[in-house]
Design an enzyme around this catalytic site. Structure first.
Site, PDB file in Angstrom:
ATOM      1  N   LYS A  17       0.829  -1.221   0.000  1.00 23.24           N
ATOM      2  CA  LYS A  17       0.000   0.000   0.000  1.00 23.24           C
ATOM      3  C   LYS A  17       0.856   1.260   0.000  1.00 23.24           C
ATOM      4  O   LYS A  17       0.608   2.188  -0.755  1.00 23.24           O
ATOM      5  CB  LYS A  17      -0.909   0.065   1.246  1.00 23.24           C
ATOM      6  CG  LYS A  17      -1.863  -1.094   1.405  1.00 23.24           C
ATOM      7  CD  LYS A  17      -2.817  -0.872   2.583  1.00 23.24           C
ATOM      8  CE  LYS A  17      -2.151  -0.752   3.941  1.00 23.24           C
ATOM      9  NZ  LYS A  17      -1.431  -1.953   4.391  1.00 23.24           N
ATOM     10  N   ARG A  92      -8.945   1.042   9.688  1.00 21.45           N
ATOM     11  CA  ARG A  92      -8.539  -0.337   9.944  1.00 21.45           C
ATOM     12  C   ARG A  92      -9.583  -1.097  10.744  1.00 21.45           C
ATOM     13  O   ARG A  92      -9.391  -2.275  11.019  1.00 21.45           O
ATOM     14  CB  ARG A  92      -7.237  -0.328  10.747  1.00 21.45           C
ATOM     15  CG  ARG A  92      -6.007  -0.659   9.906  1.00 21.45           C
ATOM     16  CD  ARG A  92      -4.847  -0.425  10.796  1.00 21.45           C
ATOM     17  NE  ARG A  92      -3.670  -1.176  10.552  1.00 21.45           N
ATOM     18  CZ  ARG A  92      -2.585  -0.659   9.989  1.00 21.45           C
ATOM     19  NH1 ARG A  92      -2.601   0.555   9.506  1.00 21.45           N
ATOM     20  NH2 ARG A  92      -1.490  -1.373   9.914  1.00 21.45           N
ATOM     21  N   ARG A 131      12.058  -6.115   4.917  1.00 21.08           N
ATOM     22  CA  ARG A 131      11.828  -4.700   4.593  1.00 21.08           C
ATOM     23  C   ARG A 131      12.773  -3.792   5.389  1.00 21.08           C
ATOM     24  O   ARG A 131      13.015  -4.003   6.561  1.00 21.08           O
ATOM     25  CB  ARG A 131      10.378  -4.345   4.938  1.00 21.08           C
ATOM     26  CG  ARG A 131      10.054  -2.896   4.711  1.00 21.08           C
ATOM     27  CD  ARG A 131       8.576  -2.686   4.596  1.00 21.08           C
ATOM     28  NE  ARG A 131       7.880  -2.739   5.882  1.00 21.08           N
ATOM     29  CZ  ARG A 131       6.582  -2.449   5.993  1.00 21.08           C
ATOM     30  NH1 ARG A 131       5.861  -2.156   4.947  1.00 21.08           N
ATOM     31  NH2 ARG A 131       6.012  -2.506   7.173  1.00 21.08           N
ATOM     32  N   ARG A 164      11.913  -1.851  11.031  1.00 17.93           N
ATOM     33  CA  ARG A 164      10.897  -1.478  12.010  1.00 17.93           C
ATOM     34  C   ARG A 164      10.781  -2.546  13.085  1.00 17.93           C
ATOM     35  O   ARG A 164      10.845  -3.736  12.785  1.00 17.93           O
ATOM     36  CB  ARG A 164       9.546  -1.321  11.297  1.00 17.93           C
ATOM     37  CG  ARG A 164       9.454  -0.045  10.511  1.00 17.93           C
ATOM     38  CD  ARG A 164       8.237   0.005   9.629  1.00 17.93           C
ATOM     39  NE  ARG A 164       7.004  -0.496  10.241  1.00 17.93           N
ATOM     40  CZ  ARG A 164       5.807  -0.418   9.660  1.00 17.93           C
ATOM     41  NH1 ARG A 164       5.687   0.148   8.470  1.00 17.93           N
ATOM     42  NH2 ARG A 164       4.733  -0.896  10.260  1.00 17.93           N
ATOM     43  N   ARG A 175       0.245  -9.132  13.632  1.00 20.60           N
ATOM     44  CA  ARG A 175      -0.372  -8.067  12.820  1.00 20.60           C
ATOM     45  C   ARG A 175      -1.290  -8.654  11.752  1.00 20.60           C
ATOM     46  O   ARG A 175      -2.336  -8.090  11.435  1.00 20.60           O
ATOM     47  CB  ARG A 175       0.718  -7.194  12.176  1.00 20.60           C
ATOM     48  CG  ARG A 175       1.414  -6.306  13.199  1.00 20.60           C
ATOM     49  CD  ARG A 175       2.716  -5.753  12.659  1.00 20.60           C
ATOM     50  NE  ARG A 175       2.529  -4.799  11.593  1.00 20.60           N
ATOM     51  CZ  ARG A 175       3.460  -4.513  10.674  1.00 20.60           C
ATOM     52  NH1 ARG A 175       4.629  -5.121  10.711  1.00 20.60           N
ATOM     53  NH2 ARG A 175       3.228  -3.623   9.757  1.00 20.60           N
TER      54      ARG A 175
HETATM   55  P1  AMP Z   1       1.417   0.470   9.427  1.00 19.92           P
HETATM   56  O1  AMP Z   1       2.651   1.236   9.137  1.00 19.92           O
HETATM   57  O2  AMP Z   1       0.225   0.986   8.654  1.00 19.92           O
HETATM   58  O3  AMP Z   1       1.587  -1.020   9.275  1.00 19.92           O
HETATM   59  O4  AMP Z   1       1.058   0.741  10.969  1.00 19.92           O
HETATM   60  C1  AMP Z   1       1.947   0.367  12.004  1.00 19.92           C
HETATM   61  C2  AMP Z   1       1.197   0.280  13.320  1.00 19.92           C
HETATM   62  O5  AMP Z   1       0.604   1.547  13.644  1.00 19.92           O
HETATM   63  C3  AMP Z   1       0.032  -0.716  13.347  1.00 19.92           C
HETATM   64  O6  AMP Z   1       0.452  -2.040  13.586  1.00 19.92           O
HETATM   65  C4  AMP Z   1      -0.808  -0.150  14.468  1.00 19.92           C
HETATM   66  O7  AMP Z   1      -0.262  -0.439  15.735  1.00 19.92           O
HETATM   67  C5  AMP Z   1      -0.672   1.358  14.254  1.00 19.92           C
HETATM   68  N1  AMP Z   1      -1.697   1.879  13.328  1.00 19.92           N
HETATM   69  C6  AMP Z   1      -1.507   2.425  12.093  1.00 19.92           C
HETATM   70  N2  AMP Z   1      -2.667   2.798  11.546  1.00 19.92           N
HETATM   71  C7  AMP Z   1      -3.630   2.477  12.444  1.00 19.92           C
HETATM   72  C8  AMP Z   1      -5.049   2.608  12.455  1.00 19.92           C
HETATM   73  N3  AMP Z   1      -5.725   3.116  11.410  1.00 19.92           N
HETATM   74  N4  AMP Z   1      -5.709   2.175  13.562  1.00 19.92           N
HETATM   75  C9  AMP Z   1      -5.059   1.664  14.607  1.00 19.92           C
HETATM   76  N5  AMP Z   1      -3.739   1.492  14.670  1.00 19.92           N
HETATM   77  C10 AMP Z   1      -3.014   1.905  13.594  1.00 19.92           C
END
Ligand code: AMP
Length: 221
Positions: A17, A92, A131, A164, A175
């Site tokens: 994404k 989400r 990554r 990360r 996740r």
């Molecule tokens: P991402 O980079 O989108 O994979 O997000 C990393 C982490 O940030 C996720 O595993 C969640 O802990 C938190 N996070 C990101 N976006 C959201 C969201 N829309 N709702 C809740 N937690 C989020």
């Protein structure tokens, strides 16, 4: 000439994404809004939000809806979103999606597309565990599929590449479970609204970009 785009990118963590959002951001001159990036910056800057979010993120859990909904609401009100936006990693959960619908209705700027990028979980584990992200400019690399020219150094800006914390294998599995139980139901939520389009997310970045543009069809012209 591309039309204004008000897009949600849906897909498991590591589905690509963020990569596609960056390409679309240039094409449509509409900002990528990545809640993950916003939260990681808040954690690095040790803001109040960052302190509340860090523990959830490290565990691979979702940050509570009320925290994230407010941040996105404020971001969408900024001037640069008037010509559209690309939401990456938000919503989400169903409550986040309902709240987004209400906010955009108030603004008179409803979504015009939700694009779901589909990748099998086994491939996702491989992608995420390799990554690497640039600390300075956010560029993404993969140690096997898209390695930087010099190990640990960003090709684009010379910044340091890091892994990360939540890209460790055990956290990735968690996740993906969270994704299946809380985020995957959004596909049928948006399908009911007639907004959902799907692309196969397996292939090279260029192949997937071509599919994304084809799926966006009328919006890209
Ligand atoms: P991402 O980079 O989108 O994979 O997000 C990393 C982490 O940030 C996720 O595993 C969640 O802990 C938190 N996070 C990101 N976006 C959201 C969201 N829309 N709702 C809740 N937690 C989020």
């Amino acid at each position: 000439m591309a039309k204004a785009i008000r897009l949600v990118l849906l897909g498991a963590p590591g589905a690509g994404k963020g990569t596609q959002a960056k390409l679309l951001q240039e094409k449509f001159a509409a900002p990528q809004i990545s809640t993950g990036d916003i939260l990681r910056k808040a954690v690095a800057d040790q803001t109040a939000l960052g302190k509340q979010a860090a523990d959830f993120m490290n565990r691979g859990a979702l940050v509570p809806d009320d925290l994230i909904i407010n941040i996105v609401g404020e971001r969408l009100a900024a001037d640069d979103c008037k010509q559209g936006f690309i939401l990456d990693g938000f919503p989400r959960t169903i409550p986040q999606a309902e709240s987004l619908d209400a906010t955009l209705k108030r603004m008179g700027q409803p979504l015009n597309c939700v694009l779901s990028v589909r990748v099998p979980h086994a491939e996702i584990v491989e992608r995420l565990s390799g990554r690497r992200t640039c600390r300075k400019c956010g560029a993404l690399f993969h140690i096997t599929f898209d390695p930087p020219r010099a190990q640990g150094v960003c090709d684009k800006c010379g910044g340091e590449l890091f892994q990360r914390d939540d890209d460790q294998e055990a956290t990735i599995k968690k996740r993906l479970d969270v994704y299946e139980s809380q985020t995957a139901p959004l596909a049928s939520y948006y399908a009911k609204q007639g907004l959902l389009r799907e692309v196969d997310g397996v292939g090279t970045i260029d192949e997937i970009r071509t599919r994304v543009y084809a799926a966006l069809g009328d919006l890209v012209q």
